[in-house]
Design a protein around this motif. Structure first.
Motif, mmCIF file in Angstrom:
data_model
loop_
_atom_site.group_PDB
_atom_site.id
_atom_site.type_symbol
_atom_site.label_atom_id
_atom_site.label_comp_id
_atom_site.label_asym_id
_atom_site.label_seq_id
_atom_site.Cartn_x
_atom_site.Cartn_y
_atom_site.Cartn_z
ATOM 1 N N ASP A 227 2.193 1.264 12.164
ATOM 2 C CA ASP A 227 0.901 1.374 12.863
ATOM 3 C C ASP A 227 1.063 1.856 14.300
ATOM 4 O OD1 ASP A 227 -0.587 0.642 10.730
ATOM 5 O OD2 ASP A 227 -1.225 -1.314 11.488
ATOM 6 N N LYS B 82 -10.692 8.279 0.000
ATOM 7 C CA LYS B 82 -11.548 8.534 1.173
ATOM 8 C C LYS B 82 -11.654 10.037 1.496
ATOM 9 C CE LYS B 82 -9.158 5.457 3.722
ATOM 10 N NZ LYS B 82 -8.771 4.502 4.738
ATOM 11 N N ASP C 45 -12.656 1.636 3.658
ATOM 12 C CA ASP C 45 -11.892 1.579 2.404
ATOM 13 C C ASP C 45 -12.752 1.072 1.253
ATOM 14 O OD1 ASP C 45 -9.246 2.418 3.189
ATOM 15 O OD2 ASP C 45 -9.217 0.619 4.423
ATOM 16 N N LYS D 103 -3.357 5.670 3.726
ATOM 17 C CA LYS D 103 -3.851 4.328 4.060
ATOM 18 C C LYS D 103 -2.704 3.335 4.118
ATOM 19 C CE LYS D 103 -5.842 0.188 3.207
ATOM 20 N NZ LYS D 103 -6.380 0.122 4.562
ATOM 21 N N ARG D 104 -2.793 2.440 5.113
ATOM 22 C CA ARG D 104 -1.762 1.401 5.192
ATOM 23 C C ARG D 104 -2.444 0.069 5.538
ATOM 24 N NH1 ARG D 104 1.747 4.297 8.350
ATOM 25 N NH2 ARG D 104 0.333 3.574 9.953
ATOM 26 N N SER E 297 -5.292 1.034 14.729
ATOM 27 C CA SER E 297 -4.035 1.199 13.989
ATOM 28 C C SER E 297 -3.598 2.660 14.030
ATOM 29 C CB SER E 297 -4.261 0.812 12.531
ATOM 30 O OG SER E 297 -5.255 1.663 11.980
ATOM 31 N N LEU F 224 -10.171 -1.686 17.883
ATOM 32 C CA LEU F 224 -8.950 -2.222 17.273
ATOM 33 C C LEU F 224 -8.309 -1.033 16.565
ATOM 34 C CD1 LEU F 224 -10.538 -5.510 15.897
ATOM 35 C CD2 LEU F 224 -9.266 -5.187 18.035
ATOM 36 N N CYS G 286 -10.328 3.867 11.880
ATOM 37 C CA CYS G 286 -10.593 3.527 13.283
ATOM 38 C C CYS G 286 -10.544 4.779 14.164
ATOM 39 C CB CYS G 286 -9.661 2.430 13.794
ATOM 40 S SG CYS G 286 -7.932 2.767 13.591
ATOM 41 N N GLY H 241 -12.552 -0.203 12.088
ATOM 42 C CA GLY H 241 -12.843 0.716 10.979
ATOM 43 C C GLY H 241 -13.052 -0.021 9.667
HETATM 44 N N1 LIG Z 1 -1.991 -2.617 13.903
HETATM 45 C C1 LIG Z 1 -3.282 -2.704 14.228
HETATM 46 N N2 LIG Z 1 -3.648 -2.893 15.516
HETATM 47 C C2 LIG Z 1 -4.956 -3.016 15.863
HETATM 48 N N3 LIG Z 1 -5.958 -2.963 14.958
HETATM 49 C C3 LIG Z 1 -5.668 -2.754 13.666
HETATM 50 C C4 LIG Z 1 -4.318 -2.621 13.219
HETATM 51 N N4 LIG Z 1 -4.339 -2.411 11.887
HETATM 52 C C5 LIG Z 1 -5.644 -2.425 11.509
HETATM 53 N N5 LIG Z 1 -6.442 -2.616 12.571
HETATM 54 C C6 LIG Z 1 -7.928 -2.683 12.568
HETATM 55 O O1 LIG Z 1 -8.357 -3.129 11.288
HETATM 56 C C7 LIG Z 1 -9.179 -2.119 10.678
HETATM 57 C C8 LIG Z 1 -8.982 -2.130 9.185
HETATM 58 O O2 LIG Z 1 -7.659 -1.724 8.897
HETATM 59 P P1 LIG Z 1 -7.386 -0.596 7.816
HETATM 60 O O3 LIG Z 1 -5.925 -0.484 7.629
HETATM 61 O O4 LIG Z 1 -8.204 -0.928 6.611
HETATM 62 O O5 LIG Z 1 -8.047 0.729 8.457
HETATM 63 P P2 LIG Z 1 -7.397 1.929 9.308
HETATM 64 O O6 LIG Z 1 -6.007 1.538 9.693
HETATM 65 O O7 LIG Z 1 -8.330 2.313 10.389
HETATM 66 O O8 LIG Z 1 -7.372 3.164 8.346
HETATM 67 P P3 LIG Z 1 -6.559 3.285 6.980
HETATM 68 O O9 LIG Z 1 -7.229 2.305 6.065
HETATM 69 O O10 LIG Z 1 -6.789 4.697 6.559
HETATM 70 O O11 LIG Z 1 -5.133 2.959 7.273
HETATM 71 C C9 LIG Z 1 -8.750 -0.838 11.344
HETATM 72 O O12 LIG Z 1 -9.734 0.156 11.241
HETATM 73 C C10 LIG Z 1 -8.513 -1.286 12.765
HETATM 74 O O13 LIG Z 1 -9.740 -1.373 13.438
#
Ligand SMILES: Nc1ncnc2c1ncn2[C@@H]1O[C@H](COP(=O)(O)OP(=O)(O)OP(=O)(O)O)[C@@H](O)[C@H]1O
Length: 534
Positions: A321, A486, A402, A506-507, A276, A274, A281, A398
């Motif tokens: 994203d 992080k 966080d 982070k978003r 972003s 998944l 991830c 991922g």
């Molecule tokens: N737009 C998206 N499409 C698909 N999966 C997503 C999306 N946004 C988040 N995810 C999934 O949800 C998880 C948690 O989101 P989160 O925003 O906490 O982490 P991140 O996007 O990997 O990193 P960061 O926290 O640094 O932005 C991600 O690691 C990813 O696996």
């Protein structure tokens, strides 16, 4: 991964059966037993990832009925075998979990993996069940008068999420109270250690909290069994130490690799992430590719599922994203030029969101009801249900980075206002309540795709090791966003060649995917979501 259901003195409705079948498309079985004079219908569905062929469920002997939903990656006594973890689990644990017999539980504590389970003792009527310490597999509970239901996924009843605060047992002869073997905990989590569970008999408007006062309530007292379940693996105690002289990166690299390796080794089919494009991830993707490069026999296509909300392609391409997903995909491809990597763009319109939410998503999110549950649950649903990659049976995310490495804005707020000790406590709280905040809901919406959901950052060894790293070595919140939070993971990403990604800010998923913007809601994340109540 599987769908499990136990229906005492009632039958599963069609929607529940469909929900369970979606989780386990390889196998389905339903059977009714008479246990101490009660009618007990069990439903088991299987998505097979371990063992030769498909291991059917439930496992039934003269004494026991055993239902297992999860993965044992590792255990001091476990060697991956022909019968997979289901048979091993039954041989070693299932037959020993009988009410207050702690032996089975002792074995369970050493499982590296995620699970929900249920064992029914056919002679005594004792039914034991629970979720792992982090609640990485969903288990819902409903009870009314002489009816008692456990199910991985939801239907039209007023289920509650079984709290991941201990392992439970209930006697089908008495049906008077639940017993809890509590997990040791360092913080107080809302909804944990309740001394009763409340259920309503209202069926039609299942999400209407208001409606409960008009219906009948049923209460099940919960009694704690003396002494809490402790395990080194389940020790999430944070290191509050202010000094950080060690170089933690080399060991983190090893522990992270193992966490990902466990999750990609035991599988059938190809792998999806998944995606972003964020730091967390992307690190998972890079680690998967490194493992595949070193162990060619494990390698397959890796699908990166990126979800964006907007009424046309142009709007979706402008979602934050999607922009990071495209940029990160490029950087990861440059670092791993031979990798078989496919970026899958899932663009979701408002109309599609509304239709799918009404038909499917709201039932899966249930009993969660907040705006945040709706936004995150819906985004993950669409990312997981992509039609691209029909051979993909495993999804990684991922989630958890966080929580462990202080990625949330509340971490910064607590740090700035109250200092390092308060931040340590905040981290501890985030980990101990992740079952209730994320894992149950996410497991239901994602696993409904017939793909199994695994989270390498929630690996018990990784949590344990990360928790031992002094907070100032994990983050430096005196530094700006995109740098301080992080921090150690950013160094890891940089080392893995993800130079641009290592400085991404982070978003949160609800903003990054623009689901909130598309719905134009003037509501707060914790408000009850009107869309889920329709
Ligand atoms: N737009 C998206 N499409 C698909 N999966 C997503 C999306 N946004 C988040 N995810 C999934 O949800 C998880 C948690 O989101 P989160 O925003 O906490 O982490 P991140 O996007 O990997 O990193 P960061 O926290 O640094 O932005 C991600 O690691 C990813 O696996």
């Amino acid at each position: 991964m599987c769908g499990i259901g136990v229906f005492v003195n009632c039958e599963p409705d069609d929607r529940t059966i469909k929900a369970l079948k979606n989780r386990g498309p390889d196998f389905y079985h339903q059977e009714t037993f008479n246990v101490v004079g009660q009618s007990v219908t069990v439903v088991a569905t299987v998505l097979s990832h371990q063992g030769e062929g498909i291991i059917s469920q439930p496992i039934v002997t003269d004494d026991f009925i055993f239902l297992w939903n999860g993965e044992v990656y590792d255990h001091p006594r476990y060697q991956p075998q022909e019968g997979g973890d289901t048979n091993w689990f039954f041989d070693n644990v299932g037959s020993q979990i009988t009410g207050e017999n702690a032996t089975g539980i002792e074995i369970m504590k050493e499982i590296r993996g995620e699970f929900a389970f249920c064992t029914i003792n056919r002679k005594t009527g004792e039914i034991s069940f629970g979720r792992d310490r982090l609640g990485r597999r969903s288990l819902l509970l409903y009870s009314f008068e002489n009816k008692f239901i456990l199910a991985s996924s939801s239907s039209g009843y007023h289920f509650i999420e079984l709290p991941a605060d201990g392992l439970y047992s209930f006697n089908l002869k008495m049906m008077d109270k639940l017993k809890r073997h509590p997990f040791a905990a360092n913080t107080k989590v809302d909804g944990h250690m309740l001394d009763e569970f409340l259920f309503s008999n209202l069926n039609e408007n299942m999400l209407a909290i208001e409606g409960i006062k008009d219906g009948k309530l049923h209460s099940l007292p919960v009694e704690n069994v003396q002494g809490s379940l402790t395990s080194d693996l389940w020790n999430f105690e944070q290191n509050f130490d202010g000094s950080c002289t060690n170089d933690w990166l080399p060991e983190l690299e090893i522990v992270f690799k193992k966490a990902v390796e466990r999750r990609v080794k035991l599988r059938k089919g190809s792998v999806g992430v998944l995606f972003s494009g964020g730091l967390d991830c992307s690190l998972v993707v890079a680690q998967v590719l490194e493992i595949f490069e070193g162990q060619r026999e494990l390698a397959t296509t890796v699908y990166l599922y990126s979800v964006a909300f907007g009424d046309n392609e142009e709007k979706c391409e402008k979602c934050p994203d999607r922009i990071t997903a495209v940029a990160a995909f490029q950087e990861i491809t440059e670092a791993h030029p031979t990798a078989d990597l496919i970026l899958v763009k899932e663009n979701i319109s408002k109309q599609e969101l509304q239709k799918t939410r009404d038909e499917r998503i709201k039932h899966l999110i249930s009993p969660r009801i907040s705006v945040l549950d709706d936004s995150i649950g819906s985004a993950l649903y669409f990312a997981a249900h992509s039609e691209v990659g029909s051979d993909c049976r495993l999804l990684l995310s991922g989630l958890g980075a966080d929580e462990l490495f202080c990625g949330y804005s509340c971490h910064r707020r607590v740090h700035d206002r109250e200092g390092l000790d308060a931040l340590g406590l905040e981290v501890q709280t985030h980990i101990e309540r992740i079952a209730e905040r994320n894992c149950g809901r996410d497991d239901r919406v994602i696993s409904d795709s017939g793909r199994e959901y695994r989270m390498p950052f929630l690996d018990l060894d990784l949590i344990s090791f990360s928790s031992s790293i002094p907070i100032p070595a994990r983050c430096d919140l005196t530094k700006p966003r995109g740098e301080g939070e992080k921090m150690l993971l950013r160094q890891l990403a940089y080392k893995k060649g993800l130079k641009t990604i290592s400085s991404f800010e982070k978003r949160a998923i609800q903003f990054g995917s623009r689901i909130v913007k598309m719905e134009d809601k003037k509501v707060k994340g914790n408000d009850i979501c009107a869309n889920l109540q329709k």
